[in-house]
Design a protein around this motif. Structure first.
Motif, PDB file in Angstrom:
ATOM      1  N   THR A 191      -2.117 -52.995  -3.178  1.00  0.00           N
ATOM      2  CA  THR A 191      -3.315 -52.778  -3.623  1.00  0.00           C
ATOM      3  C   THR A 191      -3.776 -53.426  -4.855  1.00  0.00           C
ATOM      4  OG1 THR A 191      -4.695 -50.709  -4.065  1.00  0.00           O
ATOM      5  CG2 THR A 191      -2.736 -51.068  -5.322  1.00  0.00           C
ATOM      6  N   VAL A 192      -5.184 -53.300  -5.170  1.00  0.00           N
ATOM      7  CA  VAL A 192      -5.982 -54.123  -6.285  1.00  0.00           C
ATOM      8  C   VAL A 192      -6.651 -53.426  -7.047  1.00  0.00           C
ATOM      9  CG1 VAL A 192      -7.467 -56.009  -6.432  1.00  0.00           C
ATOM     10  CG2 VAL A 192      -6.290 -56.082  -4.249  1.00  0.00           C
ATOM     11  N   ILE A 193      -6.394 -53.363  -8.441  1.00  0.00           N
ATOM     12  CA  ILE A 193      -7.165 -52.868  -9.212  1.00  0.00           C
ATOM     13  C   ILE A 193      -8.415 -53.903  -9.456  1.00  0.00           C
ATOM     14  CG2 ILE A 193      -7.424 -52.383 -11.673  1.00  0.00           C
ATOM     15  CD1 ILE A 193      -4.966 -50.764  -9.862  1.00  0.00           C
ATOM     16  N   THR A 194      -9.358 -53.300  -8.935  1.00  0.00           N
ATOM     17  CA  THR A 194     -10.770 -54.377  -8.473  1.00  0.00           C
ATOM     18  C   THR A 194     -11.609 -54.330  -9.840  1.00  0.00           C
ATOM     19  OG1 THR A 194     -11.913 -52.435  -7.672  1.00  0.00           O
ATOM     20  CG2 THR A 194     -10.699 -53.791  -6.059  1.00  0.00           C
ATOM     21  N   GLY A 195     -11.532 -53.333 -10.876  1.00  0.00           N
ATOM     22  CA  GLY A 195     -12.577 -53.597 -11.708  1.00  0.00           C
ATOM     23  C   GLY A 195     -12.276 -52.508 -13.300  1.00  0.00           C
ATOM     24  N   ALA A 196     -12.735 -52.970 -14.141  1.00  0.00           N
ATOM     25  CA  ALA A 196     -12.252 -52.395 -15.488  1.00  0.00           C
ATOM     26  C   ALA A 196     -13.326 -52.188 -16.304  1.00  0.00           C
ATOM     27  CB  ALA A 196     -11.202 -53.048 -16.123  1.00  0.00           C
ATOM     28  N   ASN A 197     -14.474 -52.020 -15.598  1.00  0.00           N
ATOM     29  CA  ASN A 197     -15.719 -51.800 -16.519  1.00  0.00           C
ATOM     30  C   ASN A 197     -16.119 -50.098 -16.663  1.00  0.00           C
ATOM     31  OD1 ASN A 197     -16.663 -54.504 -17.437  1.00  0.00           O
ATOM     32  ND2 ASN A 197     -16.615 -54.591 -15.287  1.00  0.00           N
ATOM     33  N   ALA A 198     -15.132 -49.325 -16.886  1.00  0.00           N
ATOM     34  CA  ALA A 198     -15.547 -47.985 -16.975  1.00  0.00           C
ATOM     35  C   ALA A 198     -16.353 -47.531 -18.144  1.00  0.00           C
ATOM     36  CB  ALA A 198     -14.181 -47.339 -17.242  1.00  0.00           C
ATOM     37  N   PRO A 199     -17.263 -46.478 -17.856  1.00  0.00           N
ATOM     38  CA  PRO A 199     -18.179 -46.312 -18.905  1.00  0.00           C
ATOM     39  C   PRO A 199     -17.390 -45.574 -20.071  1.00  0.00           C
ATOM     40  CG  PRO A 199     -18.470 -44.892 -17.015  1.00  0.00           C
ATOM     41  CD  PRO A 199     -17.575 -46.156 -16.486  1.00  0.00           C
ATOM     42  N   THR A 200     -17.712 -45.825 -21.320  1.00  0.00           N
ATOM     43  CA  THR A 200     -17.194 -45.392 -22.382  1.00  0.00           C
ATOM     44  C   THR A 200     -17.119 -43.773 -22.413  1.00  0.00           C
ATOM     45  OG1 THR A 200     -18.950 -45.515 -23.671  1.00  0.00           O
ATOM     46  CG2 THR A 200     -17.195 -47.351 -23.816  1.00  0.00           C
ATOM     47  N   ALA A 201     -17.882 -43.223 -21.932  1.00  0.00           N
ATOM     48  CA  ALA A 201     -18.057 -41.661 -21.910  1.00  0.00           C
ATOM     49  C   ALA A 201     -16.983 -41.159 -21.084  1.00  0.00           C
ATOM     50  CB  ALA A 201     -19.404 -41.198 -21.301  1.00  0.00           C
ATOM     51  N   LEU A 202     -16.453 -41.966 -20.185  1.00  0.00           N
ATOM     52  CA  LEU A 202     -15.117 -41.325 -19.289  1.00  0.00           C
ATOM     53  C   LEU A 202     -13.710 -41.303 -20.139  1.00  0.00           C
ATOM     54  CD1 LEU A 202     -15.653 -42.627 -15.802  1.00  0.00           C
ATOM     55  CD2 LEU A 202     -15.364 -40.198 -16.581  1.00  0.00           C
ATOM     56  N   PHE A 203     -13.940 -42.034 -21.341  1.00  0.00           N
ATOM     57  CA  PHE A 203     -12.486 -42.322 -22.007  1.00  0.00           C
ATOM     58  C   PHE A 203     -11.791 -41.255 -22.596  1.00  0.00           C
ATOM     59  CE2 PHE A 203     -13.358 -47.051 -23.590  1.00  0.00           C
ATOM     60  CZ  PHE A 203     -13.619 -47.374 -22.290  1.00  0.00           C
ATOM     61  N   PRO A 204     -12.583 -40.100 -23.014  1.00  0.00           N
ATOM     62  CA  PRO A 204     -11.888 -38.996 -23.339  1.00  0.00           C
ATOM     63  C   PRO A 204     -11.139 -38.213 -22.297  1.00  0.00           C
ATOM     64  CG  PRO A 204     -14.115 -39.005 -24.448  1.00  0.00           C
ATOM     65  CD  PRO A 204     -14.131 -40.456 -23.531  1.00  0.00           C
TER      66      PRO A 204
END
Length: 323
Positions: A296-309
């Protein structure tokens, strides 16, 4: 049997044309992740590049078809827009990206940083507005992610690299507009037709699954998921046609499944994917997909910072599975 408008010779040639910064991304068996998922999982990390996503491969290849000075125009929820800005700047062009109001602010900032001129549009008319804008000037070219074969063929170089690892039974990939899965599947079905290719959509944005089953583009009113990278509700007919030929199965995962997969990838692989980027891992966690060895492929890492918690609040099932 697997003939489409995607050309394996062009995919092979793309391995020599695409900017090296997007090629040869790491792929490996992370032992704790394999243990958590109960099988051998080859994980390819497509986030260690200037875009933090796989999109640079296809767009860099596509940009070579246009003359310097061209205005590239697209609609995007972020990663494709970043790639357009990066490629346009690199090849002496400009990029106009139309996005819906409320787009992930991380991706908004990065599109601007890559040189794109970003136009926000209220509601879901951002693609129509992009087309209208492109039609106003003959120097402008509208590019749709998932439609142009070069975008898929550029993404197909991921398949070239995956198949350098022997013994893969199944490849599991997130599906947005379909460029990634069709490009990878085209190469795979040509060189290792026994490998099953499985696509993953969000439960709240399953139009590509419905379209694949129906054999035609099936639209839905809305896409209800926090995974904007795969939040598709109006599939592209050309992409659906390719998928019908090349893709063996399609499954869906919920937002909670992707959030759990984000935590698992962060704990084990050490990178924080965005929701769509973790969809393949989520599918392996919740579906009984075939294959002793899967990729499988980890396709992207631009998660919104609001999701971090939410990601950093580790669930007990995840912690126990990798202890």
């Amino acid at each position: 049997m697997h003939a489409t408008d995607l050309d394996v010779a062009r995919i092979e040639r793309a391995t020599r044309l695409i900017a090296p910064v997007f090629l040869r991304s790491p792929q490996f068996f992370e032992e704790q992740l394999c243990s958590a998922l109960g099988r051998r999982v080859l994980t390819k990390v497509e986030t260690l590049n200037p875009l933090r996503s796989f999109k640079g491969r296809g767009v860099d290849l596509l940009a070579r078809e246009f003359s310097p000075g061209t205005d590239l125009v697209c609609s995007s929820t972020g990663n494709f827009g970043q790639a357009m800005g990066y490629a346009a700047t690199r090849h002496g062009m400009s990029a106009h990206v139309f996005v819906p109001t409320g787009t992930n602010p991380v991706k908004m900032r990065r599109m601007v940083a890559m040189g794109a001129r970003v136009h926000e549009v209220e509601g879901d008319r951002f693609k129509q507005e992009a087309r209208r804008f492109a039609d106003q000037d003959p120097n402008r070219v509208f590019v749709e992610d998932g439609e142009h074969p070069r975008v898929a063929e550029g993404a197909g170089t991921i398949g070239v690299e995956l198949l350098e690892t022997e013994g893969i039974d199944t490849i599991v990939l997130p599906v947005g507009d379909g460029a990634l899965i069709t490009g990878v599947a085209r190469w795979t079905k040509e060189h290792a037709p026994h490998i099953r290719v499985v696509g993953v959509c969000a439960t709240g944005a399953a139009s590509m699954v419905d379209s694949w089953k129906a054999g035609r583009a099936v639209s839905t009113e809305v896409a209800d998921t926090f995974a904007e990278g795969i939040a598709i509700n109006r599939p592209i007919a050309a992409s659906v046609e390719r998928m019908r030929v090349l893709v063996d199965d399609m499954v869906v995962v919920g937002d909670a499944d992707m959030l759990d997969a984000m935590r698992l990838v962060l704990e084990t692989v050490g990178v924080l994917p965005e929701p769509a980027g973790a969809a393949g891992i989520a599918a392996l966690r919740v579906h009984d997909l075939p294959g002793a060895t899967v990729a499988t492929v980890i396709t992207g890492a631009n998660a919104p910072t609001a999701l971090f918690p939410d990601v950093l609040t580790l669930g007990t099932s995840t912690s126990q599975s990798v202890s």
